[in-house]
Design an enzyme around this catalytic site. Sequence first.
Site, PDB file in Angstrom:
ATOM      1  N   ASN A 281     149.804  54.242 -26.479  1.00  0.00           N
ATOM      2  CA  ASN A 281     148.927  54.409 -25.323  1.00  0.00           C
ATOM      3  C   ASN A 281     148.544  53.037 -24.794  1.00  0.00           C
ATOM      4  OD1 ASN A 281     148.885  57.219 -25.819  1.00  0.00           O
ATOM      5  ND2 ASN A 281     147.158  57.004 -27.231  1.00  0.00           N
TER       6      ASN A 281
ATOM      7  N   GLN B 256     144.212  55.124 -24.235  1.00  0.00           N
ATOM      8  CA  GLN B 256     143.988  54.038 -25.205  1.00  0.00           C
ATOM      9  C   GLN B 256     142.493  53.882 -25.449  1.00  0.00           C
ATOM     10  OE1 GLN B 256     145.535  50.159 -24.071  1.00  0.00           O
ATOM     11  NE2 GLN B 256     145.483  49.415 -26.176  1.00  0.00           N
TER      12      GLN B 256
ATOM     13  N   HIS C   7     151.511  54.603 -32.619  1.00  0.00           N
ATOM     14  CA  HIS C   7     151.187  55.727 -33.508  1.00  0.00           C
ATOM     15  C   HIS C   7     152.471  56.302 -34.107  1.00  0.00           C
ATOM     16  CE1 HIS C   7     146.983  56.468 -32.085  1.00  0.00           C
ATOM     17  NE2 HIS C   7     147.446  55.902 -30.984  1.00  0.00           N
TER      18      HIS C   7
ATOM     19  N   HIS D  52     149.094  48.989 -30.278  1.00  0.00           N
ATOM     20  CA  HIS D  52     149.486  49.679 -31.520  1.00  0.00           C
ATOM     21  C   HIS D  52     150.392  50.854 -31.209  1.00  0.00           C
ATOM     22  CE1 HIS D  52     145.749  51.499 -30.056  1.00  0.00           C
ATOM     23  NE2 HIS D  52     146.220  52.621 -30.541  1.00  0.00           N
TER      24      HIS D  52
HETATM   25  P1  5GP Z   1     144.439  54.874 -29.186  1.00  0.00           P
HETATM   26  O1  5GP Z   1     143.585  56.025 -28.718  1.00  0.00           O
HETATM   27  O2  5GP Z   1     143.874  53.563 -28.731  1.00  0.00           O
HETATM   28  O3  5GP Z   1     145.903  55.031 -28.848  1.00  0.00           O
HETATM   29  O4  5GP Z   1     144.406  54.939 -30.753  1.00  0.00           O
HETATM   30  C1  5GP Z   1     143.439  54.335 -31.517  1.00  0.00           C
HETATM   31  C2  5GP Z   1     143.509  54.954 -32.888  1.00  0.00           C
HETATM   32  O5  5GP Z   1     142.825  54.125 -33.794  1.00  0.00           O
HETATM   33  C3  5GP Z   1     142.885  56.341 -32.966  1.00  0.00           C
HETATM   34  O6  5GP Z   1     143.845  57.299 -33.404  1.00  0.00           O
HETATM   35  C4  5GP Z   1     141.747  56.164 -33.973  1.00  0.00           C
HETATM   36  O7  5GP Z   1     141.578  57.281 -34.812  1.00  0.00           O
HETATM   37  C5  5GP Z   1     142.162  54.938 -34.730  1.00  0.00           C
HETATM   38  N1  5GP Z   1     141.039  54.160 -35.235  1.00  0.00           N
HETATM   39  C6  5GP Z   1     139.946  53.770 -34.530  1.00  0.00           C
HETATM   40  N2  5GP Z   1     139.112  53.055 -35.315  1.00  0.00           N
HETATM   41  C7  5GP Z   1     139.700  52.987 -36.537  1.00  0.00           C
HETATM   42  C8  5GP Z   1     139.304  52.393 -37.771  1.00  0.00           C
HETATM   43  O8  5GP Z   1     138.249  51.779 -37.916  1.00  0.00           O
HETATM   44  N3  5GP Z   1     140.177  52.513 -38.804  1.00  0.00           N
HETATM   45  C9  5GP Z   1     141.344  53.195 -38.698  1.00  0.00           C
HETATM   46  N4  5GP Z   1     142.123  53.242 -39.778  1.00  0.00           N
HETATM   47  N5  5GP Z   1     141.741  53.778 -37.540  1.00  0.00           N
HETATM   48  C10 5GP Z   1     140.925  53.674 -36.487  1.00  0.00           C
END
Ligand code: 5GP
Length: 143
Positions: free
Chosen positions: A87, A94, A102, A100
């Site tokens: 994302n 995001q 997934h 990052h």
């Molecule tokens: P995004 O929504 O930006 O694509 O994904 C961010 C991801 O990071 C989410 O799936 C969320 O659960 C994960 N995430 C957010 N904070 C933390 C954290 O403190 N530790 C871990 N292991 N994952 C996190």
Amino acid sequence: MNNNCIFCKIIGNEISSFTLYEDDDFKVIMDISPAAKGHAVLMPKKHIANVFEVEEEVASKAFGVAVKVAKAMKEELKCDGLNILQNSGEAAGQTVFHFHIHLIPRFKNDSVQITWACKSYGEGEAESIAAAIRKRLAKFLLP
Ligand code: 5GP
Ligand code: ZN
């Protein structure tokens, strides 16, 4: 290192995480709120906000790591499939603004939803959008 970035803090071990893989350039951790058991996120150690900022070399290397982790997940979790998702930008969902990828293991008939409502193009629309992007792309393809 970005002081306001949760992933930079994880990389710096200020915040703990369960690590699947780590080298000089990348870290792969278990997602804290998984879409499925085994859901991991792969991040470069360098703070890069999103796909618009990432260097191609970093992106290529990251995908190489992703492929290896995917294969290990398939063998270990016996998953039937796997989604690789990235994302970029709030509009794209995001929430952590450190690039990052997934890795989401998938099982037949699981209830995980990674989906969208299909739309359609008007007459000539797909062709003209393709032509416009192709024109823009030319400058990024220069050596
Ligand atoms: P995004 O929504 O930006 O694509 O994904 C961010 C991801 O990071 C989410 O799936 C969320 O659960 C994960 N995430 C957010 N904070 C933390 C954290 O403190 N530790 C871990 N292991 N994952 C996190
Ligand atoms: Zn960061």
